[in-house]
Design a protein around this motif. Structure first.
Motif, mmCIF file in Angstrom:
data_model
loop_
_atom_site.group_PDB
_atom_site.id
_atom_site.type_symbol
_atom_site.label_atom_id
_atom_site.label_comp_id
_atom_site.label_asym_id
_atom_site.label_seq_id
_atom_site.Cartn_x
_atom_site.Cartn_y
_atom_site.Cartn_z
ATOM 1 N N GLU A 180 31.782 -28.905 -45.983
ATOM 2 C CA GLU A 180 31.746 -27.535 -45.585
ATOM 3 C C GLU A 180 31.377 -26.628 -46.590
ATOM 4 O OE1 GLU A 180 32.515 -26.738 -42.292
ATOM 5 O OE2 GLU A 180 33.878 -28.361 -41.667
ATOM 6 N N HIS A 181 30.485 -25.691 -46.491
ATOM 7 C CA HIS A 181 30.323 -24.548 -47.590
ATOM 8 C C HIS A 181 31.383 -23.416 -47.116
ATOM 9 C CE1 HIS A 181 26.873 -26.942 -48.382
ATOM 10 N NE2 HIS A 181 26.643 -27.001 -46.966
ATOM 11 N N LYS A 182 32.070 -23.273 -48.405
ATOM 12 C CA LYS A 182 33.173 -22.293 -48.197
ATOM 13 C C LYS A 182 33.159 -21.051 -49.097
ATOM 14 C CE LYS A 182 36.099 -25.644 -49.540
ATOM 15 N NZ LYS A 182 35.500 -26.641 -50.144
ATOM 16 N N MET A 183 34.153 -20.163 -48.829
ATOM 17 C CA MET A 183 33.919 -19.241 -49.909
ATOM 18 C C MET A 183 34.501 -19.534 -50.961
ATOM 19 S SD MET A 183 36.494 -15.787 -48.869
ATOM 20 C CE MET A 183 36.447 -14.194 -49.567
ATOM 21 N N GLY A 184 35.743 -20.470 -51.240
ATOM 22 C CA GLY A 184 36.119 -20.856 -52.613
ATOM 23 C C GLY A 184 36.751 -22.308 -52.339
ATOM 24 N N ILE A 185 37.664 -22.518 -53.147
ATOM 25 C CA ILE A 185 38.083 -24.057 -53.513
ATOM 26 C C ILE A 185 36.897 -25.101 -53.443
ATOM 27 C CG2 ILE A 185 40.583 -23.909 -53.081
ATOM 28 C CD1 ILE A 185 39.945 -24.754 -49.954
ATOM 29 N N GLU A 202 37.208 -13.251 -59.989
ATOM 30 C CA GLU A 202 36.657 -13.115 -58.664
ATOM 31 C C GLU A 202 36.908 -14.819 -57.799
ATOM 32 O OE1 GLU A 202 33.535 -14.462 -56.962
ATOM 33 O OE2 GLU A 202 33.570 -15.909 -58.842
ATOM 34 N N VAL A 231 40.578 -14.724 -56.126
ATOM 35 C CA VAL A 231 40.698 -14.214 -54.967
ATOM 36 C C VAL A 231 39.890 -15.083 -54.046
ATOM 37 C CG1 VAL A 231 39.551 -12.058 -53.651
ATOM 38 C CG2 VAL A 231 40.486 -11.789 -56.065
ATOM 39 N N ARG A 232 38.700 -15.599 -54.371
ATOM 40 C CA ARG A 232 38.230 -16.447 -53.342
ATOM 41 C C ARG A 232 39.120 -17.706 -52.997
ATOM 42 N NH1 ARG A 232 34.256 -18.722 -55.086
ATOM 43 N NH2 ARG A 232 34.022 -18.092 -57.191
ATOM 44 N N ASP A 233 39.599 -18.199 -54.086
ATOM 45 C CA ASP A 233 40.429 -19.588 -53.869
ATOM 46 C C ASP A 233 41.709 -19.193 -53.070
ATOM 47 O OD1 ASP A 233 38.549 -21.009 -55.433
ATOM 48 O OD2 ASP A 233 39.773 -21.441 -56.867
ATOM 49 N N ARG A 286 42.297 -17.016 -50.946
ATOM 50 C CA ARG A 286 41.876 -16.559 -49.663
ATOM 51 C C ARG A 286 42.428 -17.733 -48.576
ATOM 52 N NH1 ARG A 286 42.326 -14.953 -45.185
ATOM 53 N NH2 ARG A 286 41.321 -13.516 -44.334
ATOM 54 N N ILE A 287 42.175 -19.010 -48.856
ATOM 55 C CA ILE A 287 42.265 -19.984 -47.871
ATOM 56 C C ILE A 287 43.673 -20.189 -47.610
ATOM 57 C CG2 ILE A 287 42.353 -21.817 -49.475
ATOM 58 C CD1 ILE A 287 41.184 -21.988 -45.972
#
Lengths: 596, 596
Positions: free
Chosen positions: A254-259, A427, A430-432, A434-435
């Motif tokens: 999966e292409h994700k916002m973070g992690i 940043e 923040v992205r990590d 979020r999940i």
């Protein structure tokens, strides 16, 4: 590059002074450890996370995982770091000694998890998911299954996953389509596609034990027809030795916002062989028994990221010079003052600080309740502890990750434009972070769980039991002048909580949909009030330490001032939230779908 | 892939009914347009943004910009889309007719900007920055400079940038190091390095006019020693024809959290030739005169992203089925209900909806004030309008982007796990929106500007002028029973605002640092109160339309119900914010640096 200083002194304060965990000798296994041992372990984890995990956090984010020739490749350095993690025995801390674990209580494990989440959340998820698989097999598996899988999961030689979600079925597991057909030797053939599988495939360990929810052919409709299976990547003999590969694979990342450092996979099971864990059709119940622990773990991610974000924002605020204090230049030897002179920068940092230390104390309390639920030989007390821990599960998960995310956003804000570029690492936090508001049940689901299941299903018994603790604390300290600011703030928040609870109870009798509309504000009120309780207790403990002549006065003064700030900044928010519930729930429910 | 439906009906409501902009025939140029022309323009922009810009939004994010051989390459499709943008004349809308513009007022332009921000914020920033450069030269440049640069900037054949920030100097421009040395022909040689330069270099246009803040050799210390220069990428003859390249280049691209399709550059000026804009040492003042427009533009980005995020979250909530309503199954023909039955999903969506429509109305009002400030021949009225627009500049920028970002996060939350992966586009909205809280003055700076400059420097005159409008509105509608819910909510919020204003005024006399500590909560109170004013006005307008027998009843019912929700959900928040100011500002200011 972000730096990190493990909050060891805070852990010691919570364990030794606030919760005084070493008094609980009636809890099984609690006599096996003391503050010296715990200090050594926490310091060891602090060193490992800071020296090994943190340096791989930004690079892991940048590089991400790759799927090549059907195999997942983790970012550079992860394999070696994971090997060290296993070799050092960090995987075994809170596991059962019978399978090679160290048997440490949750109240210690929770802080090890915080340090791991702060320094490299994506990496920490590999052992994190393994621990979930361990716990499910440990609680529900047959002895055969335990002997087969647990030693390697405990050591970390193998890792584990949780396969619940399908593309059309996230929260509502009744809609699952993955099937399990009985085949020879008590095995089952599992077929289906699962998405969002954290640590689904990787190159860190020789085997991966997938825990998969699937339906047997004779399954009843709905959530009562779901069974849980252990489905290894490589088939395993009874003695734990490896056989051939199973028929399952990661079909995509999966292409994700973070992690990005964690491999979130689409997993395809094609008649893969698995073993039933527990009874047929009882899979969801098996998953639910681990939920309090798992959700605590996610809450800690919110805290861990908020903590490291705060530390770096504070360092930046001290070093960055821009403008002058409104009351006149403070650092006249420089061309400008550090931005820590500005009221709004201080406000953001103090808000984060008060959240982090308050939430950390609550995490410790929650972990101790979970330990009491699991280890108290007195089953009545164990049951009471379990009910209170269940009540606070949505708080440590939902409230703390919501607020932890906001704290990360504020920490990023302290950096101005530098917070928006990758270079400073803010940043990514923040992205990590979020999940954590989404997985393990979205925070909306947490809020619903709180008002629908935890509050109402036992007629408010757990909430009343906790409210009694709050009341008795207030009574105990009401006569102490020094405690007035804290007792006052706590009482006001508790009164708003009572008012909001009254609304929920009444709504349940008139229109249950109102409960859903009010649930998020209610979760916030309970969250804020419970942190007010922790802060009032920390203030009392700090006053006592100062009265007893402690020479660590700065530490206790910091606690007292932060507690005071919490009451004036955070605890005052419950009033509007209670009003919001009363003034908007009806409108929310009645808003016609076609007018949205 | 996200979809988008331009809120044309809402624009018409604001322009034709709420603000009734066509009545302002005393404003210069307002007689040149009517609702038919404006409708055609807005529809044209709606078509262009939806058909051309939106399809490039996700791909532009994924691909980003590249720096190759010293040249910046924009994502695939941007060159062609930009050419269409220029050919269609969209760059010229609100520009001066003297230089090829269409002379439309801001109150129309603001909605064109919203649609561009919704569909492709990174792309919209290329013409957005150009407009800023146009406005600065237009307001402060000599006729020679205007004739040389404006026609091409208006048409969009050339683009523009703003070069303010240096790595050590963001908010505090007094610390700038970039130098300007006078050379032959009235030119200056500019040398220095600027960071975070949006649209700094690219392949969309044949020339880029950089506006650069720099210090002349005889510059006084501090912000009074900064001058503004026009420094073209390619040197320009007096007749606008091109000469050789200037000595400046993009040294690097910043790696950012979002707006990947926009080229954010580190710009190096190496004795680059530039021309002075306006007077020496008056550069900051020149920049400040454009600030109200520029900050309105950033506020609109917050609104634009919140709007498209809302639209897609609503579609998803209607289509996604999970679980059942708490009051029992609603869609019994399906295996589960759509998630729009859940109170917390409705709460999030209504919160976004109420914010978006309220903020949009405020944006229209703010743009109209700016038009009045610029176009009213009555200079007293123009000055009054300017003062009120200046007061609300921190609100449309700071309040709207803060809340717009939260709305994007909520919209992402509606998607559950699907919100966290790239595929659905929701996480991009969150990443893109985040910068709007930072650039053009962080939101903390906005809050400080509000309490320090806008509120106190004129002794509250602008706030009082606006409060009079609110009061007279309340008086006008106090007798109308149907208006009670809206008037009540507005009055309560206005009372909290008055209370908070009292605190600020008092604090200014005792300890100015308190103002900074209270500033963010104050900005929120004014933001919430001003949206309550807009919602009460929209309710009054809607009631009137219904009383007049409009057959668009669904539209006005939607407005009335959303207004009611706003009062019960948003407007009730001011009470706790006012208390927070009173209860925490002192603690924030007095917290010792070493205890942080």
């Amino acid at each position: 590059m972000p730096t990190y200083q493990a909050p060891i002194r805070d852990y010691q304060f919570i364990l030794n002074e606030l919760l005084n965990v070493y008094q609980y000798t009636d809890l099984k296994g609690f006599d096996e450890f003391d503050s010296e041992l715990v200090d050594a372990i926490l310091q060891g984890v602090a060193d490992f996370t800071t020296e090994v995990m943190l340096p791989l956090n930004a690079s892991g984010d940048l590089q991400g995982c790759k799927l090549e020739d059907g195999k997942v490749i983790t970012p550079d350095g992860f394999i070696d770091a994971y090997q060290q993690y296993v070799d050092n025995g960090w995987a075994t801390l809170t596991c059962d000694v019978e399978y090679g674990g160290q048997g440490l209580p949750e109240v210690v494990g929770v802080f090890a998890t915080e340090m791991k989440s702060s320094t490299n959340m994506a990496f920490a998820m590999y052992p994190g998911l393994t621990h979930g698989a361990y716990a499910a097999i440990h609680a529900h598996g047959s002895d055969e299954l335990k002997n087969k899988y647990l030693p390697k999961l405990v050591s970390g030689e193998w890792t584990g996953t949780m396969n619940l979600t399908e593309s059309h079925a996230g929260t509502d597991l009744a809609l699952l389509r993955t099937k399990a057909e009985p085949v020879e030797d008590g095995l089952f053939a599992i077929s289906g596609e699962k998405i969002f599988i954290s640590s689904g495939d990787h190159d860190l360990a020789e085997n991966i034990v997938h825990l998969v929810l699937a339906k047997l052919p004779d399954a009843p409709e709905g959530v009562k027809g779901i069974s849980l299976f252990a489905v290894p990547k490589i088939m395993v003999n009874g003695d734990g030795s490896l056989r051939e590969a199973n028929t399952l694979h990661a079909a995509a990342l999966e292409h994700k916002m973070g992690i990005h450092g964690n491999s979130t996979c689409v997993m395809v099971f094609n008649n893969a062989k698995g073993e039933l864990i527990g009874e047929p059709h009882q899979g969801l119940r098996a998953m639910f028994t681990m939920m309090n622990q798992a959700r605590l773990g996610v809450g800690i991610q919110g805290l861990g990221l908020s903590e490291i974000a705060y530390q770096n924002a504070l360092t930046y605020a001290k070093e960055r010079i821009q403008g002058r204090a409104l009351s006149g230049a403070k650092q006249t030897e420089q061309k400008a003052d550090s931005i820590l002179v500005h009221g709004d920068v201080r406000r953001m940092l103090l808000s984060q600080k008060a959240l982090n230390q308050g939430a950390r104390a609550l995490m410790g309390q929650q972990a101790l309740w979970l330990d009491q639920a699991e280890r108290n030989v007195d089953t009545v007390k164990a049951k009471q502890a379990h009910a209170i821990a269940a009540l606070f599960t949505p708080i440590v998960k939902g409230f703390v990750t919501d607020q932890g995310f906001k704290a990360c956003v504020d920490a990023q804000q302290v950096f101005g434009g530098h917070g928006y570029i990758n270079e400073w690492g803010m940043e990514q936090f923040v992205r990590d972070c979020r999940i954590a508001m989404i997985y393990e049940g979205t925070n909306g689901v947490q809020a619903l769980d709180l008002v629908g299941r935890k509050l109402l299903s036992d007629k408010g018994a757990a909430l009343m039991a906790w409210s009694e603790m709050v009341k008795s604390f207030i009574e105990q300290h009401a006569g102490n002048d020094d405690m007035q600011p804290f007792i006052g703030g706590l009482m006001k928040a508790a009164a708003d909580l009572e008012r909001a609870t009254g609304y929920i109870v009444k709504a349940a009798q008139t229109n249950p949909d109102l409960i859903g509309a009010a649930s998020m504000a209610y979760m916030q009120i309970l969250g804020i009030t419970s942190l007010a309780w922790m802060w009032a207790r920390m203030a009392a403990t700090s006053l006592e330490a100062l009265a007893n002549g402690s020479d660590d006065t700065a530490f206790y003064q910091e606690k007292l001032k932060t507690a005071k700030f919490y009451m004036g900044y955070w605890a005052v928010q419950t009033g509007s939230l209670a009003r919001q519930i009363e003034a908007s729930s009806q409108d929310i429910v009645e808003f016609e779908e076609e007018l949205f």
